[in-house]
Design a protein around this motif. Sequence first.
Motif, mmCIF file in Angstrom:
data_model
loop_
_atom_site.group_PDB
_atom_site.id
_atom_site.type_symbol
_atom_site.label_atom_id
_atom_site.label_comp_id
_atom_site.label_asym_id
_atom_site.label_seq_id
_atom_site.Cartn_x
_atom_site.Cartn_y
_atom_site.Cartn_z
ATOM 1 N N GLU A 64 -5.935 20.782 -4.886
ATOM 2 C CA GLU A 64 -6.231 20.202 -6.142
ATOM 3 C C GLU A 64 -6.817 18.767 -6.304
ATOM 4 O OE1 GLU A 64 -2.799 21.286 -9.151
ATOM 5 O OE2 GLU A 64 -1.725 20.794 -6.972
ATOM 6 N N LEU A 65 -7.149 18.282 -5.117
ATOM 7 C CA LEU A 65 -7.369 16.715 -5.008
ATOM 8 C C LEU A 65 -9.204 16.759 -5.094
ATOM 9 C CD1 LEU A 65 -4.915 14.978 -2.562
ATOM 10 C CD2 LEU A 65 -4.918 15.074 -5.140
ATOM 11 N N ASP A 66 -9.658 16.022 -6.090
ATOM 12 C CA ASP A 66 -10.993 16.187 -5.836
ATOM 13 C C ASP A 66 -11.633 15.254 -4.607
ATOM 14 O OD1 ASP A 66 -11.336 13.435 -6.552
ATOM 15 O OD2 ASP A 66 -12.351 13.462 -8.415
ATOM 16 N N GLU A 67 -13.082 15.370 -4.605
ATOM 17 C CA GLU A 67 -13.685 14.749 -3.561
ATOM 18 C C GLU A 67 -13.520 13.444 -3.244
ATOM 19 O OE1 GLU A 67 -16.384 16.924 -1.493
ATOM 20 O OE2 GLU A 67 -14.682 18.175 -2.241
ATOM 21 N N GLU A 68 -13.399 12.841 -4.264
ATOM 22 C CA GLU A 68 -13.137 11.096 -4.181
ATOM 23 C C GLU A 68 -11.786 10.903 -3.732
ATOM 24 O OE1 GLU A 68 -14.650 8.289 -7.030
ATOM 25 O OE2 GLU A 68 -15.074 10.002 -8.059
ATOM 26 N N THR A 69 -10.856 11.677 -3.978
ATOM 27 C CA THR A 69 -9.245 11.340 -3.829
ATOM 28 C C THR A 69 -8.954 11.903 -2.432
ATOM 29 O OG1 THR A 69 -9.062 11.994 -6.092
ATOM 30 C CG2 THR A 69 -7.020 11.838 -4.947
ATOM 31 N N TRP A 94 5.110 9.582 -17.166
ATOM 32 C CA TRP A 94 4.253 10.567 -16.628
ATOM 33 C C TRP A 94 4.153 11.511 -17.735
ATOM 34 C CZ3 TRP A 94 1.456 12.104 -12.578
ATOM 35 C CH2 TRP A 94 1.542 13.306 -12.313
ATOM 36 N N GLU A 95 2.939 11.960 -17.686
ATOM 37 C CA GLU A 95 2.468 13.295 -18.676
ATOM 38 C C GLU A 95 2.677 14.522 -17.979
ATOM 39 O OE1 GLU A 95 1.528 12.782 -21.956
ATOM 40 O OE2 GLU A 95 1.735 14.859 -21.943
ATOM 41 N N SER A 96 3.738 15.164 -18.054
ATOM 42 C CA SER A 96 3.955 16.218 -17.135
ATOM 43 C C SER A 96 3.098 17.343 -17.446
ATOM 44 C CB SER A 96 5.212 16.803 -16.884
ATOM 45 O OG SER A 96 5.888 17.156 -18.177
ATOM 46 N N GLU A 97 2.509 17.675 -18.450
ATOM 47 C CA GLU A 97 1.679 18.939 -18.695
ATOM 48 C C GLU A 97 0.481 18.981 -17.992
ATOM 49 O OE1 GLU A 97 1.296 20.342 -22.852
ATOM 50 O OE2 GLU A 97 3.368 20.347 -22.711
ATOM 51 N N LYS A 98 -0.129 17.449 -18.200
ATOM 52 C CA LYS A 98 -1.573 17.318 -17.540
ATOM 53 C C LYS A 98 -1.410 16.785 -16.002
ATOM 54 C CE LYS A 98 -4.180 17.742 -21.282
ATOM 55 N NZ LYS A 98 -5.275 18.732 -21.238
ATOM 56 N N ALA A 99 -0.054 16.278 -15.670
ATOM 57 C CA ALA A 99 0.168 15.554 -14.645
ATOM 58 C C ALA A 99 -0.856 14.516 -14.504
ATOM 59 C CB ALA A 99 -0.371 16.478 -13.160
ATOM 60 N N TYR A 110 -4.237 8.042 -16.844
ATOM 61 C CA TYR A 110 -5.104 8.129 -15.594
ATOM 62 C C TYR A 110 -4.801 9.435 -14.773
ATOM 63 C CZ TYR A 110 -4.644 2.850 -15.534
ATOM 64 O OH TYR A 110 -4.640 1.452 -16.013
ATOM 65 N N ASP A 111 -5.763 9.889 -14.138
ATOM 66 C CA ASP A 111 -5.578 11.160 -13.407
ATOM 67 C C ASP A 111 -5.300 11.179 -11.936
ATOM 68 O OD1 ASP A 111 -5.480 13.952 -12.516
ATOM 69 O OD2 ASP A 111 -7.174 14.590 -13.592
ATOM 70 N N PRO A 112 -4.077 11.277 -11.389
ATOM 71 C CA PRO A 112 -4.168 11.089 -9.885
ATOM 72 C C PRO A 112 -4.735 11.993 -9.094
ATOM 73 C CG PRO A 112 -2.157 11.894 -10.822
ATOM 74 C CD PRO A 112 -2.908 11.512 -12.034
ATOM 75 N N LYS A 113 -5.323 13.339 -9.652
ATOM 76 C CA LYS A 113 -5.951 14.216 -8.862
ATOM 77 C C LYS A 113 -7.467 13.759 -8.938
ATOM 78 C CE LYS A 113 -4.508 17.593 -11.379
ATOM 79 N NZ LYS A 113 -3.921 16.589 -12.242
#
Length: 162
Positions: A64-69, A94-99, A110-113
């Motif tokens: 689930e993590l992108d190339e930069e992450t 934490w916005e659990s629906e979107k993570a 912010y998107d941690p993925k």
Amino acid sequence: SPDKEPPKPGDRLVHAETEAELSLADVPLGGPPVLAYPKDPQADLVKKGDVNNLLLVTRFNPDELDEETRPHAADGVVVYSAVCTHLGCTVSQWESEKAWFLCPCHKGLYDPKQNAKVVGGPPPRPLPALPVRLEGDRIVVDGEFTGPVGVVAGRGDCRTCT
Ligand code: FES
């Protein structure tokens, strides 16, 4: 003082409240994040004297993590500064629906993925990542923050919040 030193490679991550060393199983897959500090294992010192050392520890399926992450992550564990790049609040929600991470002050998202890129609200730049590795199942710092922590002078002025 030594408890204000920034995280350095070899530091272990500990739970911000209990100061227990974090292992993989302590970090829920898919969130929410665990708030943590770095600990110098030699000196047996938790570096919680500086709010800039507060960390958000998350864990995802590595796919689930992108190339930069992915380069900063270990087994899907990815760690970011918890200090909002907008005006320096703790990114505590934490916005659990979107993570997504949510900063309660002005609803910065912010998107941690995606390497904590800004996906909503006024923050001017992503949260810097702190590279980690696993030693056994312990989460260990493996580098320096990928960018400056917190508010960068001249960039944090509030234009869109009320
Ligand atoms: Fe985080 Fe403003 S301080 S959104």
